[in-house]
Design an enzyme around this catalytic site. Structure first.
Site, PDB file in Angstrom:
ATOM      1  N   LYS A   1      -4.679  -5.397  -9.288  1.00  0.00           N
ATOM      2  CA  LYS A   1      -3.361  -5.211  -8.697  1.00  0.00           C
ATOM      3  C   LYS A   1      -2.297  -5.699  -9.675  1.00  0.00           C
ATOM      4  O   LYS A   1      -2.578  -6.490 -10.577  1.00  0.00           O
ATOM      5  CB  LYS A   1      -3.241  -5.966  -7.368  1.00  0.00           C
ATOM      6  CG  LYS A   1      -4.329  -5.602  -6.366  1.00  0.00           C
ATOM      7  CD  LYS A   1      -4.139  -6.305  -5.062  1.00  0.00           C
ATOM      8  CE  LYS A   1      -5.374  -6.157  -4.178  1.00  0.00           C
ATOM      9  NZ  LYS A   1      -5.880  -4.800  -4.075  1.00  0.00           N
TER      10      LYS A   1
ATOM     11  N   HIS B   1      -6.393   1.299  -1.872  1.00  0.00           N
ATOM     12  CA  HIS B   1      -6.313  -0.140  -2.070  1.00  0.00           C
ATOM     13  C   HIS B   1      -4.869  -0.506  -2.417  1.00  0.00           C
ATOM     14  O   HIS B   1      -4.103   0.322  -2.917  1.00  0.00           O
ATOM     15  CB  HIS B   1      -7.249  -0.581  -3.198  1.00  0.00           C
ATOM     16  CG  HIS B   1      -8.702  -0.413  -2.863  1.00  0.00           C
ATOM     17  ND1 HIS B   1      -9.360  -1.235  -1.984  1.00  0.00           N
ATOM     18  CD2 HIS B   1      -9.617   0.498  -3.287  1.00  0.00           C
ATOM     19  CE1 HIS B   1     -10.623  -0.850  -1.880  1.00  0.00           C
ATOM     20  NE2 HIS B   1     -10.806   0.197  -2.654  1.00  0.00           N
TER      21      HIS B   1
ATOM     22  N   TYR C   1       0.855  -1.185   0.000  1.00  0.00           N
ATOM     23  CA  TYR C   1       0.000   0.000   0.000  1.00  0.00           C
ATOM     24  C   TYR C   1       0.892   1.237   0.000  1.00  0.00           C
ATOM     25  O   TYR C   1       1.937   1.256   0.657  1.00  0.00           O
ATOM     26  CB  TYR C   1      -0.889   0.046   1.246  1.00  0.00           C
ATOM     27  CG  TYR C   1      -1.904  -1.061   1.354  1.00  0.00           C
ATOM     28  CD1 TYR C   1      -3.232  -0.847   1.010  1.00  0.00           C
ATOM     29  CD2 TYR C   1      -1.542  -2.318   1.825  1.00  0.00           C
ATOM     30  CE1 TYR C   1      -4.174  -1.852   1.127  1.00  0.00           C
ATOM     31  CE2 TYR C   1      -2.473  -3.336   1.941  1.00  0.00           C
ATOM     32  CZ  TYR C   1      -3.783  -3.095   1.592  1.00  0.00           C
ATOM     33  OH  TYR C   1      -4.721  -4.095   1.705  1.00  0.00           O
TER      34      TYR C   1
END
EC number: 4.6.1.16
Length: 356
Positions: A307, A276, A268
């Site tokens: 991601k 997120h 993060y």
């Protein structure tokens, strides 16, 4: 994607070390120099008392105490509440759900709530018996079953309306379940502190060796994690995980467990309340190889959560004998320093999106 956080001032410090605030220095004032030097010598950013770490028989590393858990979460987002998704908020959520206050549950003691519930159940049983007698009478009169069911629905609706009205008049809160009675404290105004903050092994080592935060014994943590006589591959695996964790922490990333997405760590920019996670990290050895289905599986899981997959190859820069010697001498930080991290970003190639 950023999130709006109302209490962002809670998370000012990225690590459990608060900077020392020194008074302003006036160069031409000798008293200012004396006061500044005195403040510098007497100040310290260490904790007044280290946070005790509990090492369970099942290999779990936990921290108890509401203030200690909140401190570790607000200073770097360390650990995960065992009864929460991330931040240890179970106690606050349970108090809010049960509507506990200084006078008990909505102004009632637990015994009074039990009596109110008992009275409500007896009233329902009497109403139910009365309707059963009425239904038998309707059947004797030859009334159709559909009409009886319709009257039963109407009766249940009226009973529920009376129950809601009764709860509003008596101030009875949301239902207290049987298991709730076991966690409510004797004063009726709070719940028992049964939630703990669970740390990853690398987090416990980081807060013990790199930062003097936890009151714990590093050899005990390692013995519980690897066993009393670990093999060299086990030692190298833990060293790689810690080296990667320390590497990203030292570069300002908030590092969290990535088990939810099938990887080792999540990165993060600031912390879970703000953004997120942008990257998922898989820690690998330089000679570790997998077939394409393994990479595709991990990439699909990570890509589905928006991601980026990072393959962190952690290489040992010295001979295995030197690592073993440092490990047996309990010079753990020197052993971890023998490893270096190399990153490789892995992305799926999509013909429909990557033509340019």
């Amino acid at each position: 994607m950023a999130k709006r956080v109302a209490g962002s001032k809670r998370y000012v410090h990225p690590l459990p070390i608060e900077p020392v605030v020194l008074p302003p220095l006036i160069a031409h004032n000798p008293l200012s120099w004396v006061y500044w030097v005195l403040a510098y010598v007497t100040s310290s950013n260490q904790l007044p008392r280290k946070i005790p770490l509990e090492v369970g028989a099942d290999g779990r590393y936990t921290v108890t105490g509401r203030e200690q858990m909140q401190y570790l979460w607000e200073h770097g987002f360390f650990g995960t509440g065992q009864l929460s998704r991330s931040e240890p908020t179970w106690q606050a959520r349970t108090v809010d759900r049960l509507q506990l206050d200084t006078e008990g549950i909505a102004g009632h003691k637990l015994e009074q709530v039990t009596q109110l519930r008992r009275k409500q159940r007896l009233e329902f049983k009497r109403e139910r018996a009365s309707f059963e007698r009425k239904r038998l009478e309707l059947r004797r009169q030859g009334v159709l079953e559909s009409e009886i069911l319709e009257q039963e629905r109407l009766w249940l609706k009226q009973l529920r309306d009376r129950e809601l009205q009764w709860e509003a008049s008596t101030g009875d809160p949301s239902p207290v379940r049987a298991e709730d009675a076991e966690i409510i404290a004797e004063d009726g105004a709070s719940v028992l502190p049964i939630e703990k903050l669970e740390l990853m092994p690398v987090e416990a080592l980081f807060l013990t060796l790199a930062l003097p935060v936890l009151h714990a014994d590093a050899p005990a943590i390692l013995a519980r994690t690897l066993g009393p006589q670990p093999a060299l591959p086990q030692i190298e695996r833990l060293c790689r995980l810690y080296a990667a964790y320390h590497h990203y922490r030292s570069h300002g990333w908030c590092v969290r467990s990535g088990i939810k997405f099938g990887c080792d760590f999540l990165l993060y920019r600031r912390g879970p309340p703000f953004h997120h996670a942008e990257f998922s990290v898989m820690v690998l050895a330089p000679d570790e190889r997998h077939d394409y289905t393994w990479y595709s599986t991990v990439a699909r899981v990570v890509g589905g959560a928006q991601k980026t997959l990072v393959l962190a190859y952690v290489a040992r820069r010295a001979a295995a004998d030197q690592l073993a010697a440092l490990w047996h001498a309990r010079r753990y930080m020197e052993a971890f320093a023998l490893f270096e991290v190399h990153e490789l970003v892995y992305r799926r190639w999509l013909p429909g999106k990557n033509r340019e």
